[in-house]
Every structure is written in structure tokens, then in C-alpha cells.
Enzyme design. Structure first.
Site, PDB file in Angstrom:
ATOM      1  N   LYS A   1     -27.009 -15.057   2.356  1.00  0.00           N
ATOM      2  CA  LYS A   1     -27.394 -16.471   2.303  1.00  0.00           C
ATOM      3  C   LYS A   1     -28.884 -16.562   2.017  1.00  0.00           C
ATOM      4  O   LYS A   1     -29.645 -15.608   2.195  1.00  0.00           O
ATOM      5  CB  LYS A   1     -27.060 -17.198   3.604  1.00  0.00           C
ATOM      6  CG  LYS A   1     -27.734 -16.635   4.876  1.00  0.00           C
ATOM      7  CD  LYS A   1     -29.171 -17.049   5.097  1.00  0.00           C
ATOM      8  CE  LYS A   1     -29.749 -16.460   6.388  1.00  0.00           C
ATOM      9  NZ  LYS A   1     -31.226 -16.664   6.516  1.00  0.00           N
TER      10      LYS A   1
ATOM     11  N   GLY B   1     -33.939  -8.480   6.564  1.00  0.00           N
ATOM     12  CA  GLY B   1     -34.286  -9.048   5.265  1.00  0.00           C
ATOM     13  C   GLY B   1     -34.307 -10.564   5.216  1.00  0.00           C
ATOM     14  O   GLY B   1     -34.853 -11.146   4.289  1.00  0.00           O
TER      15      GLY B   1
ATOM     16  N   VAL C   1     -31.565 -12.389   4.869  1.00  0.00           N
ATOM     17  CA  VAL C   1     -30.454 -12.871   4.046  1.00  0.00           C
ATOM     18  C   VAL C   1     -29.145 -12.909   4.832  1.00  0.00           C
ATOM     19  O   VAL C   1     -28.076 -13.115   4.263  1.00  0.00           O
ATOM     20  CB  VAL C   1     -30.291 -12.034   2.751  1.00  0.00           C
ATOM     21  CG1 VAL C   1     -31.449 -12.300   1.807  1.00  0.00           C
ATOM     22  CG2 VAL C   1     -30.171 -10.546   3.051  1.00  0.00           C
ATOM     23  N   GLY C   2     -29.238 -12.708   6.151  1.00  0.00           N
ATOM     24  CA  GLY C   2     -28.089 -12.958   7.011  1.00  0.00           C
ATOM     25  C   GLY C   2     -27.105 -11.833   7.174  1.00  0.00           C
ATOM     26  O   GLY C   2     -25.969 -12.076   7.589  1.00  0.00           O
ATOM     27  N   GLY C   3     -27.477 -10.607   6.873  1.00  0.00           N
ATOM     28  CA  GLY C   3     -26.527  -9.502   6.890  1.00  0.00           C
ATOM     29  C   GLY C   3     -25.738  -9.370   8.179  1.00  0.00           C
ATOM     30  O   GLY C   3     -24.504  -9.369   8.174  1.00  0.00           O
TER      31      GLY C   3
ATOM     32  N   SER D   1     -25.463 -11.490  10.820  1.00  0.00           N
ATOM     33  CA  SER D   1     -24.737 -12.721  11.161  1.00  0.00           C
ATOM     34  C   SER D   1     -23.515 -12.901  10.272  1.00  0.00           C
ATOM     35  O   SER D   1     -22.446 -13.323  10.729  1.00  0.00           O
ATOM     36  CB  SER D   1     -25.663 -13.932  11.021  1.00  0.00           C
ATOM     37  OG  SER D   1     -26.728 -13.872  11.937  1.00  0.00           O
TER      38      SER D   1
ATOM     39  N   ASP E   1     -27.262 -18.154  13.266  1.00  0.00           N
ATOM     40  CA  ASP E   1     -26.791 -18.270  11.885  1.00  0.00           C
ATOM     41  C   ASP E   1     -25.292 -18.025  11.732  1.00  0.00           C
ATOM     42  O   ASP E   1     -24.728 -18.298  10.664  1.00  0.00           O
ATOM     43  CB  ASP E   1     -27.535 -17.279  10.975  1.00  0.00           C
ATOM     44  CG  ASP E   1     -28.967 -17.699  10.704  1.00  0.00           C
ATOM     45  OD1 ASP E   1     -29.341 -18.817  11.100  1.00  0.00           O
ATOM     46  OD2 ASP E   1     -29.702 -16.906  10.089  1.00  0.00           O
TER      47      ASP E   1
END
Length: 282
Positions: A11, A98, A100-102, A104, A137
Site C-alpha cells: 500500500k 519500508g 508499504v505495509g508488508g 500488516s 493498518d
């Protein structure tokens, strides 16, 4: 069905504003999430002979009990009194730390995937509520639609956005979300605004100034890339991103990135790739 392979998408926070901090330490915020068509992949098989949750590949330095994938599976198991087990393998493509939500996204994919395979019958709203205890998230990944998030991230308003092309780059550092939210210099008094007002403005990220002050790698990369496009932070970083009118334009700048820097070109998605995949089975 006793096995399924599901996407666990990345995301972007297209904007992120901190409106205050509650007595319990959680921050009140307003942010706009959009999914990307890239991410991790999670292979889930269920077992009926026992209730063991087995992770095929652990994350280096993370104990199994602390792994969000394991915690998500155990949480759903406990909530529904499910007696079945699962074997879970993850093909990791997204970076840790990062923004980018890895983690979650992985937790949400496991909640949604096991709810389907175990036939535990929870609604997306119930899964999202469950997921909130794993991370702020997680509910957005469970809900599966581009959304404006408020509160501590649990109040979601779905919305439609142009599905643009993005270039995402990550300098060779990882940033702990908690360290940024604990920073005394983090702005915590940005006025709340309506979604319509925010959509009409240029977008920013209240975490970016703090991150750029503490991490020269992020500051230097943003400055270096200004000749191509205005990059900004997603979440608390370390990834930065810029939007482009076409895939070709994004790839052109990707090819100009600093040598061997991690990154990818992706297209925004208003419906999560996870939900698109699950819809094929319904």
C-alpha cells in the site's frame, strides 16, 4: 478447499497527517490508502488432524510468537474456537521497515484466507476489528478498498481514486514506526479536515520532515530524484514514491535510480488484489 495461495499487496499512504495523541499513546490521524498491484504471496494449507499453526519460513530475527502472520492465525483460532490448524508459507518481496505495509498486509491476508478456508464465518467488519489489535493498518488490508482512514486508522471511508503508476524506492535502511511516532519533533497538531478538502489540496506526510532529519539516506535520495519527479514518504518510511502518467515514464526513472537500490514500478488499485483473487472463488 484445503489450500489457497493469496496475494498480500503493498500500500501507499498518499497523504498522512497527525491530528493529536490520545492518553493511551495512540496517535489520531488522517491518511489516504491505496493498494498496489505488487506484494508478497502467502500459501495457506489447513490441517484437520490438529490445531498447530506452522510457519514454513520464519523471518530472521523475529520470534515465531511475535510474527504477525502467526499472531493473526492464533487470534482467529481463539476468536472462533476453531480446532483446525494451518501451514503457512510466505514468499517475501516487500521490504521490512519500508512503510508499504508488508507485515500488516501479511496479517490481513492470513485473517481473510483462514476465515475462508476454516469456514469460520466472520464478516469483513469483524475481521477488521480483530486485526486492529495486531496493528493500525491491518483493518484497511482486511477491508480491501482504497480508503480514507481516521481515528487511529480504524475509521474507514471507501473512495475511488485514479489508478496511477507509481515508482517506489527504498534506501538501504529500515525505519521502526514506533521510533518516528515517539519523536518529540513529530507534528501532532495538524487540523482535521474533510476528505473533500484534503482531496483538493497538495498532499504531504507529517512524518517526512522528522524522517529526513534523522535519516540522511532518505533526504539525499529525495534531493537526488527531484530532477525527475517530486518524491515523498509513504507511512514512516523508509520507502519513498512518486506518481507518473504511464508505466513507461515510471520505468524510465527507475532505470536512473542509484545503483542496485531496491524498488519497483506498480499500479494503484482501488480494489485489493487479495479481494480480487478471493472473488474468483465465490
Amino acid at each position: 478447499m484445503n489450500r489457497i495461495i493469496l496475494p498480500s499487496p503493498a500500500k501507499l499512504n498518499l497523504f498522512l497527517y497527525i491530528n493529536g495523541r490520545r492518553a493511551d499513546g495512540y496517535h489520531q490521524l488522517q491518511t489516504l490508502f491505496q493498494f498496489l498491484d505488487v506484494g508478497d504471496e502467502i500459501d495457506i494449507s489447513i490441517t484437520t488432524s490438529n490445531s498447530t499453526i506452522e510457519l514454513v519460513n520464519d523471518i530472521a530475527g523475529v520470534a515465531t510468537e511475535d510474527n504477525l502472520i502467526y499472531r493473526a492465525a492464533k487470534l482467529l483460532q481463539k476468536k472462533t474456537a476453531c480446532q483446525q490448524g494451518a501451514k503457512i508459507a510466505v514468499a517475501k518481496h516487500l521490504p521490512m521497515g519500508g512503510g508499504v505495509g508488508g507485515g500488516s498486509s501479511n496479517a490481513a491476508t492470513v485473517l481473510v484466507g483462514l476465515n475462508y478456508l476454516w469456514q469460520t464465518g466472520l464478516s469483513l467488519a469483524q475481521l477488521a476489528e480483530l486485526g486492529l489489535s495486531l496493528g493500525a493498518d491491518v483493518p484497511i488490508f482486511v477491508a480491501g478498498k482504497t480508503a480514507f482512514a481516521e481515528g487511529i486508522g480504524e475509521i474507514l471511508t471507501p473512495c475511488e481514486l485514479p489508478e496511477k503508476w507509481y515508482l517506489v524506492l527504498k534506501p538501504n535502511i529500515s525505519i521502526e514506526t514506533s521510533s518516528i511516532f515517539k519523536d518529540p519533533k513529530l507534528p501532532r497538531n495538524t487540523p482535521e479536515r474533510s476528505l473533500s478538502a484534503l482531496l483538493a489540496e497538495d498532499w504531504g506526510n507529517d512524518c517526512e520532515k522528522v524522517v529526513r532529519e534523522h535519516y540522511s539516506e532518505v533526504e539525499d535520495l529525495i534531493q537526488e530524484l527531484l530532477q525527475y519527479a517530486p518524491f515523498r514518504l509513504t507511512g514512516t518510511g523508509a520507502c519513498i514514491f512518486a506518481e507518473f502518467a504511464s508505466k513507461a515514464e515510471a520505468e524510465k526513472v527507475f532505470n536512473c535510480r542509484p545503483h542496485n537500490m531496491y524498488g519497483f514500478v506498480a499500479k494503484g488499485q482501488n480494489i485489493s488484489p487479495l479481494h480480487k483473487k478471493l472473488n474468483l472463488f465465490s
